[in-house]
Write an enzyme that holds these catalytic residues in place. Structure first.
Site, PDB file in Angstrom:
ATOM      1  N   ALA A  15       0.822  -1.226   0.000  1.00 39.81           N
ATOM      2  CA  ALA A  15       0.000   0.000   0.000  1.00 39.81           C
ATOM      3  C   ALA A  15       0.852   1.271   0.000  1.00 39.81           C
ATOM      4  CB  ALA A  15      -0.936  -0.013   1.208  1.00 39.81           C
ATOM      5  N   SER A  16       2.153   1.115  -0.203  1.00 44.75           N
ATOM      6  CA  SER A  16       3.007   2.316  -0.189  1.00 44.75           C
ATOM      7  C   SER A  16       2.895   3.109  -1.486  1.00 44.75           C
ATOM      8  CB  SER A  16       4.472   1.904   0.038  1.00 44.75           C
ATOM      9  OG  SER A  16       4.822   0.829  -0.810  1.00 44.75           O
ATOM     10  N   TYR A 157       3.664 -13.630 -14.924  1.00 41.94           N
ATOM     11  CA  TYR A 157       2.668 -12.697 -14.373  1.00 41.94           C
ATOM     12  C   TYR A 157       1.250 -13.167 -14.718  1.00 41.94           C
ATOM     13  CZ  TYR A 157       0.678  -7.998 -13.439  1.00 41.94           C
ATOM     14  OH  TYR A 157      -0.052  -6.924 -12.965  1.00 41.94           O
ATOM     15  N   LYS A 161      -1.643 -14.160 -12.100  1.00 38.46           N
ATOM     16  CA  LYS A 161      -2.899 -13.385 -12.055  1.00 38.46           C
ATOM     17  C   LYS A 161      -4.110 -14.265 -12.383  1.00 38.46           C
ATOM     18  CE  LYS A 161      -1.014  -9.536 -10.779  1.00 38.46           C
ATOM     19  NZ  LYS A 161      -1.245  -9.044  -9.420  1.00 38.46           N
TER      20      LYS A 161
HETATM   21  P1  NDP Z   1       3.514  -0.578  -8.062  1.00 38.90           P
HETATM   22  O1  NDP Z   1       4.780  -1.150  -8.613  1.00 38.90           O
HETATM   23  O2  NDP Z   1       3.209   0.855  -8.287  1.00 38.90           O
HETATM   24  O3  NDP Z   1       3.467  -0.847  -6.483  1.00 38.90           O
HETATM   25  C1  NDP Z   1       3.675  -2.143  -6.010  1.00 38.90           C
HETATM   26  C2  NDP Z   1       3.381  -2.192  -4.540  1.00 38.90           C
HETATM   27  O4  NDP Z   1       3.542  -3.550  -4.097  1.00 38.90           O
HETATM   28  C3  NDP Z   1       4.324  -1.336  -3.728  1.00 38.90           C
HETATM   29  O5  NDP Z   1       3.612  -0.740  -2.672  1.00 38.90           O
HETATM   30  C4  NDP Z   1       5.331  -2.347  -3.205  1.00 38.90           C
HETATM   31  O6  NDP Z   1       5.883  -1.993  -1.939  1.00 38.90           O
HETATM   32  C5  NDP Z   1       4.455  -3.558  -3.017  1.00 38.90           C
HETATM   33  N1  NDP Z   1       5.197  -4.809  -2.980  1.00 38.90           N
HETATM   34  C6  NDP Z   1       5.964  -5.362  -3.950  1.00 38.90           C
HETATM   35  N2  NDP Z   1       6.471  -6.516  -3.545  1.00 38.90           N
HETATM   36  C7  NDP Z   1       6.024  -6.711  -2.275  1.00 38.90           C
HETATM   37  C8  NDP Z   1       6.188  -7.733  -1.320  1.00 38.90           C
HETATM   38  N3  NDP Z   1       6.925  -8.814  -1.583  1.00 38.90           N
HETATM   39  N4  NDP Z   1       5.587  -7.607  -0.111  1.00 38.90           N
HETATM   40  C9  NDP Z   1       4.834  -6.510   0.175  1.00 38.90           C
HETATM   41  N5  NDP Z   1       4.626  -5.514  -0.711  1.00 38.90           N
HETATM   42  C10 NDP Z   1       5.225  -5.608  -1.906  1.00 38.90           C
HETATM   43  O7  NDP Z   1       2.382  -1.528  -8.598  1.00 38.90           O
HETATM   44  P2  NDP Z   1       0.863  -1.209  -8.997  1.00 38.90           P
HETATM   45  O8  NDP Z   1       0.262  -0.318  -8.012  1.00 38.90           O
HETATM   46  O9  NDP Z   1       0.825  -0.886 -10.423  1.00 38.90           O
HETATM   47  O10 NDP Z   1       0.251  -2.665  -8.849  1.00 38.90           O
HETATM   48  C11 NDP Z   1      -0.399  -3.086  -7.663  1.00 38.90           C
HETATM   49  C12 NDP Z   1      -1.083  -4.412  -7.961  1.00 38.90           C
HETATM   50  O11 NDP Z   1      -2.010  -4.228  -9.014  1.00 38.90           O
HETATM   51  C13 NDP Z   1      -0.115  -5.490  -8.418  1.00 38.90           C
HETATM   52  O12 NDP Z   1      -0.532  -6.733  -7.924  1.00 38.90           O
HETATM   53  C14 NDP Z   1      -0.263  -5.444  -9.929  1.00 38.90           C
HETATM   54  O13 NDP Z   1       0.068  -6.660 -10.519  1.00 38.90           O
HETATM   55  C15 NDP Z   1      -1.744  -5.134 -10.064  1.00 38.90           C
HETATM   56  N6  NDP Z   1      -2.133  -4.535 -11.320  1.00 38.90           N
HETATM   57  C16 NDP Z   1      -1.560  -3.367 -11.766  1.00 38.90           C
HETATM   58  C17 NDP Z   1      -1.967  -2.826 -12.963  1.00 38.90           C
HETATM   59  C18 NDP Z   1      -1.391  -1.559 -13.497  1.00 38.90           C
HETATM   60  O14 NDP Z   1      -1.653  -1.253 -14.658  1.00 38.90           O
HETATM   61  N7  NDP Z   1      -0.646  -0.798 -12.749  1.00 38.90           N
HETATM   62  C19 NDP Z   1      -3.003  -3.462 -13.777  1.00 38.90           C
HETATM   63  C20 NDP Z   1      -3.535  -4.674 -13.208  1.00 38.90           C
HETATM   64  C21 NDP Z   1      -3.109  -5.165 -12.027  1.00 38.90           C
HETATM   65  P3  NDP Z   1       7.314  -1.289  -1.754  1.00 38.90           P
HETATM   66  O15 NDP Z   1       7.362  -0.137  -2.692  1.00 38.90           O
HETATM   67  O16 NDP Z   1       7.279  -0.903  -0.305  1.00 38.90           O
HETATM   68  O17 NDP Z   1       8.365  -2.322  -2.040  1.00 38.90           O
END
Ligand code: NDP
Length: 248
Positions: A15-16, A157, A161
């Site tokens: 959620a960061s 991926y 998903k």
């Molecule tokens: P971002 O790369 O912007 O953010 C990813 C988030 O996941 C960060 O808060 C990161 O935390 C956290 N994260 C990554 N690895 C871990 C871990 N091992 N444990 C805990 N937290 C983790 O991604 P999006 O916001 O784009 O994507 C969020 C979700 O939505 C993902 O599951 C993605 O697959 C899905 N999604 C995204 C789409 C898009 O177009 N953006 C479309 C469809 C699905 P930190 O920074 O602290 O490491």
């Protein structure tokens, strides 16, 4: 006017930043107490907490790699220890390691399956006993349009998903008797770091396939998540597709 999620506790993984951040803020705005999980970005996570508090709700940031079972359990344990219950779980954390099959290493495969798919199992199985105790739970997994369509260079991926969609359906069937709903969000391409990182060439090609002609905004996914947890009492095992019409 009373906020609809007052008294409820929500855990949002990853959620960061991006979609997780938008969901955490939206649930906080509706009155939920929010546990903001992060992995490598403590400062952005603290900013999310500060924004939720400024909107009048409680929040804490909790570090943890949810792809590790013990850390996922520690996240849920910390939630219970701090707030006594968990009502909403948004399994959002995810990464991508895009490579064609020819180039994809076992590590690329394992990292994505672990972070994007196994994490949902780890967090959900840790949360369900607490939800069952109170006969209430709203669980959402953040799947993707790629889990529905597949994509070049994303077999890891796409598999993760698609796995999340099947996981949500099975969990929905198992948990309905406990008044716990489980649904899958399947967003198309949304403007977050994950999509901003793509080359201009790839972005231009993607836009050609989106009938509504633009990428989504994180808030457009978060609004749907808020709807599901506030008004989705009779909705479970479903996929929701905010995707600009890219997949129908
Ligand atoms: P971002 O790369 O912007 O953010 C990813 C988030 O996941 C960060 O808060 C990161 O935390 C956290 N994260 C990554 N690895 C871990 C871990 N091992 N444990 C805990 N937290 C983790 O991604 P999006 O916001 O784009 O994507 C969020 C979700 O939505 C993902 O599951 C993605 O697959 C899905 N999604 C995204 C789409 C898009 O177009 N953006 C479309 C469809 C699905 P930190 O920074 O602290 O490491």
């Amino acid at each position: 006017m009373a906020k609809r999620l007052e008294g409820q506790v929500a855990v949002v993984t990853g959620a960061s930043r991006g979609l997780g951040r938008a969901c955490a803020l939206e649930l906080g705005r509706e009155g939920a107490t929010v546990v903001v999980n992060y992995f490598t970005s403590p400062d952005p996570a603290k900013e999310v907490v500060a924004e939720i508090e400024a909107a009048g709700s409680k929040a804490i940031a909790v570090a943890g790699n949810v792809g590790v079972a013990a850390e996922a359990k520690a996240l849920i344990d910390k939630t219970i220890e701090t707030y006594g219950h968990i009502d909403i779980l948004i399994n959002n954390a995810g990464i991508n390691r895009d490579k064609t099959l020819k180039r994809m290493s076992n590590e690329d495969w394992d990292d994505v399956i672990t972070t994007d798919l196994s994490s949902a199992f780890y967090c959900t199985s840790a949360a369900v006993p607490h939800m069952t105790e109170r006969n209430y739970g709203r669980i959402i997994v953040m799947s993707s349009i790629i889990g529905q369509m597949g994509n070049l260079g994303q077999s890891n991926y796409a598999a993760a998903k698609a796995g999340l969609i099947a996981f949500a359906k099975s969990a929905a069937k198992e948990l309905a008797r406990n008044n716990i709903t489980v649904n899958a969000m399947c967003p198309g391409f949304v403007e977050t770091d994950m999509v901003i990182a793509l080359s201009d060439e790839v972005k231009a090609a993607l836009l050609k396939n989106i009938p509504l002609g633009r990428f989504g905004k994180p808030e457009e996914v978060a609004n749907f998540v808020r709807f599901l947890v506030t008004e989705g009492d009779w909705i479970t095992g479903q996929q929701f597709n905010p995707n600009g019409g890219q997949y129908m």
